[in-house]
Motif scaffolding. Structure first.
Motif, short mmCIF file in Angstrom:
data_model
loop_
_atom_site.label_atom_id
_atom_site.label_comp_id
_atom_site.label_asym_id
_atom_site.label_seq_id
_atom_site.Cartn_x
_atom_site.Cartn_y
_atom_site.Cartn_z
N PHE A 199 0.86 -1.18 0.00
CA PHE A 199 0.00 0.00 0.00
C PHE A 199 0.90 1.23 0.00
CE2 PHE A 199 0.61 -1.09 4.48
CZ PHE A 199 1.01 0.13 5.03
N GLU B 153 -0.15 6.92 14.45
CA GLU B 153 -0.80 6.12 13.41
C GLU B 153 -0.95 4.65 13.81
OE1 GLU B 153 0.70 8.74 9.57
OE2 GLU B 153 1.74 6.88 10.11
N CYS C 288 -6.04 -1.29 7.60
CA CYS C 288 -6.79 -0.93 6.40
C CYS C 288 -6.51 -1.91 5.27
CB CYS C 288 -6.44 0.50 5.96
SG CYS C 288 -7.15 1.81 6.98
N TRP C 289 -5.24 -2.25 5.10
CA TRP C 289 -4.88 -3.19 4.04
C TRP C 289 -5.47 -4.57 4.31
CZ3 TRP C 289 -2.44 -7.78 3.16
CH2 TRP C 289 -2.08 -8.05 1.84
N LEU D 165 1.35 5.60 0.97
CA LEU D 165 0.94 6.79 1.71
C LEU D 165 1.38 8.01 0.91
CD1 LEU D 165 1.98 5.82 5.36
CD2 LEU D 165 -0.24 5.51 4.27
N ASP E 5 -2.88 1.45 12.05
CA ASP E 5 -4.05 1.81 11.25
C ASP E 5 -3.90 1.42 9.79
OD1 ASP E 5 -4.92 2.78 13.61
OD2 ASP E 5 -4.95 4.90 13.04
N HIS E 6 -2.76 1.73 9.18
CA HIS E 6 -2.59 1.47 7.75
C HIS E 6 -2.51 -0.03 7.46
CE1 HIS E 6 -0.70 5.69 7.96
NE2 HIS E 6 -1.96 5.79 7.57
N ARG F 249 -0.10 11.68 4.16
CA ARG F 249 -0.18 10.46 4.95
C ARG F 249 -1.53 9.78 4.78
NH1 ARG F 249 4.52 8.58 6.34
NH2 ARG F 249 3.57 7.43 8.07
N GLN F 250 -2.15 9.95 3.62
CA GLN F 250 -3.40 9.29 3.33
C GLN F 250 -3.13 7.91 2.73
OE1 GLN F 250 -6.51 10.51 4.19
NE2 GLN F 250 -5.25 12.06 5.24
N TYR F 251 -3.94 6.95 3.11
CA TYR F 251 -3.74 5.57 2.70
C TYR F 251 -4.27 5.34 1.29
CZ TYR F 251 -4.69 0.55 2.42
OH TYR F 251 -4.78 -0.75 2.01
N HIS F 252 -3.52 4.57 0.49
CA HIS F 252 -3.94 4.12 -0.82
C HIS F 252 -3.54 2.66 -0.96
CE1 HIS F 252 -4.76 8.28 -2.12
NE2 HIS F 252 -3.63 8.59 -1.49
#
Length: 210
Positions: free
Chosen positions: A52, A101, A108-109, A54, A104-105, A58-61
């Motif tokens: 993934f 953070e 999300c993944w 950032l 969290d990321h 720092r937004q998740y993609h």
């Protein structure tokens, strides 16, 4: 008055503390290196499950848009003229370190790819979800004499989640970080930027090389 009678009366009025309120010894991990000497343990070769990205905010993609490839400068000819201070401090946007953070990321993944990863009921059972740096701190504890650490551990449906908690000492050091150290940290990131190319740039260079 009989002193002994007074003592007995006092003893009768004592109330025992509930079991759950009695002080418990803090959990500890022995750090004597001699306790861990022996054959090197077996570690399975890691395999990539996914990636993934950032962005600058720092937004998740959930894709590889931020993937970079090692692209060293040519070995022949003059050396590279890297300016590691380029962009500092006018274009530098430091991350808000007060925002914790945690995992969290990663979570999300995992939520996005849960169906593909599980491969059956309870795929994540007995697994550990954490950052690689957390495991590094844990495994080097017997040899680290300067800095402490705190990890929050949570078990959910058989999966152990480990997340670092900033200690008061670490927070004090972060807030007292001198400007020179902040600049040196930026220069390290700048060097990484010089030495890496974006995915499309690496593909272009590879095709031209053939």
């Amino acid at each position: 008055m009989d002193p002994r009678g007074t003592k007995r009366g006092a003893e009768k009025t004592e109330v025992a503390e509930p079991r759950n309120k009695l002080p418990r010894p803090a959990p500890s991990l022995p750090t004597d290196p001699a306790l861990y000497s022996g054959p090197f343990p077996f570690y399975r070769r890691p395999s990539e499950l996914g990636c993934f990205s950032l962005d600058a905010q720092r937004q998740y993609h959930g894709d590889a848009r931020a993937l970079r490839y090692y692209s060293p400068p040519p070995t022949n000819g003059p050396g590279p003229n890297f300016d590691l201070r380029d962009g500092y401090p006018d274009r530098y946007q430091p991350r808000d370190e007060e925002v914790q953070e945690r995992l969290d990321h990663l979570l999300c993944w995992l939520l996005e790819h849960r169906g593909r990863l599980e491969g059956g009921p309870g795929w994540l059972a007995e697994a550990i979800v954490t950052w690689r740096g957390h495991l590094t701190k844990l495994l080097t504890t017997p040899y680290e004499r300067q800095e402490g650490w705190q990890l929050a551990a949570s078990r959910f449906q058989g999966t152990l989640y480990l997340s670092e908690v900033e200690t008061p000492n670490a927070r004090a050091q972060r807030l007292a970080r001198p400007p020179l150290l902040r600049e040196l940290m930026y220069m390290g990131y700048k060097f990484e930027q010089y030495m890496c190319a974006a995915a499309w740039e690496a593909t272009l260079c590879s095709s031209q090389g053939r």
